[in-house]
Design an enzyme around this catalytic site. Structure first.
Site, short mmCIF file in Angstrom:
data_model
loop_
_atom_site.label_atom_id
_atom_site.label_comp_id
_atom_site.label_asym_id
_atom_site.label_seq_id
_atom_site.Cartn_x
_atom_site.Cartn_y
_atom_site.Cartn_z
CD GLN A 159 -3.91 4.15 14.03
OE1 GLN A 159 -3.40 5.09 13.46
NE2 GLN A 159 -4.15 3.02 13.40
CG ASN A 186 -0.33 -0.22 2.51
OD1 ASN A 186 0.87 -0.06 2.63
ND2 ASN A 186 -1.12 -0.58 3.51
CG HIS A 238 -4.23 3.97 9.90
ND1 HIS A 238 -3.30 3.37 10.70
CD2 HIS A 238 -3.64 4.05 8.67
CE1 HIS A 238 -2.22 3.09 10.00
NE2 HIS A 238 -2.41 3.49 8.76
NE ARG A 250 2.44 2.46 11.96
CZ ARG A 250 1.92 2.20 10.75
NH1 ARG A 250 1.36 3.17 10.04
NH2 ARG A 250 1.93 0.98 10.26
#
Ligand code: NAD
Length: 399
Positions: free
Chosen positions: A314, A147, A333, A285
């Site tokens: 998260q 990704n 995210h 991050r």
């Protein structure tokens, strides 16, 4: 027989989709450096369906169960009585996505006596205590490149959204207004600005390439310098320090992994070296940045905008200040979990599992930790140690 625990984000609030916006799913033939897309022997899912939520199961159930393994799929990973902790003592493999990370802390390693491998379905294995993985001789692998380009697209979108003041302008329209002056009093052109990336790995280099046609001046820093030919082709200025990069950049984008060297690299002190009114885009991050220093910099005007899709931990608490700070363009995210990316990393996880169960080597570029050492991309892009401290705060999020 192995027990595999797969931690995934929840299905959509309205249930698992029965139809999709598009019929096909265009995919590149190869990644930009020539690396092939994942090569499992087979897949049991239709590319384009939602695979990353609980009902999607990354398309793994048929393969694992037909080979005699047990698959547990859950979104329950934080707080008291979570399913992950209950299943850990006899789990051989734990798989999760960075979007909804199963924080594999030293405490969890101590409970997981049979654990042999942790797979990141995506890129970025900082949710695993890599020091503990090395000490317990647990392999850590991720689906390198799956990704990276998806995230680079999100970075470019976020830079444009901030610089052009897109989100507040869109909000004026949905509120029934036509407030041009309100919109443009914070709107600029990206053209001619200086844009700097912290790290020029797969994502950072893609961002530089995508931005080149905007006629911006491009800068980068990285612990590995790019080949001279690439620096020339993109007319890049290399910086050996963060301070030197941020002093000249109108836009700074963070594209390095989180590890002990990079944790909180953007803080009250380093923000002082930014140009007043710089934009900061962080899809790498959340913990690369000091949470409260970002809020203060936006409030004081030291930063003109902050965007990204990564938080720490998260999910972030419902009252996390980045949800409400001024001039932000935050999302959950999502940048690396488009349906296009899911098809690639689900196939990549299948490839890693096939290699593991058939005693074939996992691609070197997928490895983060192996045989008690950083390996593959882990040796290139990470440093030893642990960056999971504070992850228990994820239990504060209430659905
Ligand atoms: P990569 O391994 O190709 O590139 C990482 C680069 O960071 C390398 O060039 C490395 O040398 C550099 N680096 C490491 N430590 C550094 C330091 N201290 N200072 C400067 N440079 C340093 O990885 P990538 O595919 O480009 O991904 C980078 C990171 O982006 C991932 O580790 C992950 O944290 C994040 N990511 C986020 C998403 C998302 O959905 N938002 C998706 C994929 C990756």
């Amino acid at each position: 027989m192995a027990k595999i625990v797969l931690v995934l984000y929840d299905d959509p609030m309205d249930g698992y989709p029965t139809s999709y916006a598009r019929d096909d799913l265009p995919q590149p033939e190869r990644y930009p450096d020539g690396q092939t897309l994942p090569t499992p022997k087979a897949i049991d899912f239709k590319p384009g369906v939602l695979l990353g939520s609980v009902s999607g199961e990354l398309g793994l159930r048929q393969y694992l169960e037909s080979n005699g393994h047990q698959l547990i799929v859950t979104s329950s990973k934080d707080g008291a009585s979570n399913v992950l902790d209950k299943e850990l003592p006899d789990a051989e493999i734990v798989i999760s996505q960075p979007f909804w990370p199963a924080y594999m802390t030293a405490e969890r390693f101590a409970k997981a006596e049979k654990l042999k491998m942790i797979v990141t379905a995506g890129i970025g294995s900082d949710h695993t205590d890599l020091q503990a993985a090395m000490e317990h001789n647990v392999t850590v692998a991720e689906v390198t490149y799956c990704n990276s380009n998806a995230v680079a697209e999100h970075v470019v979108m976020s830079i444009l959204a901030l610089v052009r003041n897109f989100i507040p302008s869109h909000n004026w329209i949905t509120k029934g207004g036509w407030n041009i002056a309100d919109c443009v009093s914070r709107s600029y052109d990206l053209e001619a600005m200086n844009v700097g990336t912290v790290a020029a790995g797969r994502i950072g280099l893609r961002v530089l390439r995508l931005l080149k046609p905007f006629d911006v001046k491009l800068h980068y820093m990285d612990r590995h310098r790019l080949p001279e030919a690439v620096e020339k082709e993109l007319d890049l200025t290399y910086h050996s320090t963060l301070e030197s990069l941020t002093k000249v950049s109108d836009v700074v984008t963070l594209n390095c992994p989180l590890h002990p060297e990079t944790e909180h690299m953007i803080n009250e002190k380093t923000l002082k070296n930014f140009k007043r009114g710089a934009y900061l885009v962080n899809t790498a991050r959340g913990k690369l940045c000091d949470r409260d220093a970002i809020v203060s910099a936006l409030e004081s005007g030291q930063l003109a905008g902050y965007a990204g899709d990564v938080w720490f931990p998260q999910p972030p608490a419902n009252d996390h200040p980045w949800r409400t700070m001024p001039y932000h363009a935050m999302t959950p995210h999502i940048s690396g979990t488009s349906l296009s990316a899911q098809a690639r990393y689900a196939a990549g996880v299948r490839e890693i599992l096939e290699c593991y169960f058939e005693n074939r080597p996992i691609r070197n570029e997928y490895l983060i930790v192996q045989n008690g050492q950083l390996a593959g991309v882990g040796a290139h892009s990470y440093s030893k140690g642990n960056a999971t401290g504070g992850s228990e705060e994820a239990a504060k999020f209430k659905k």
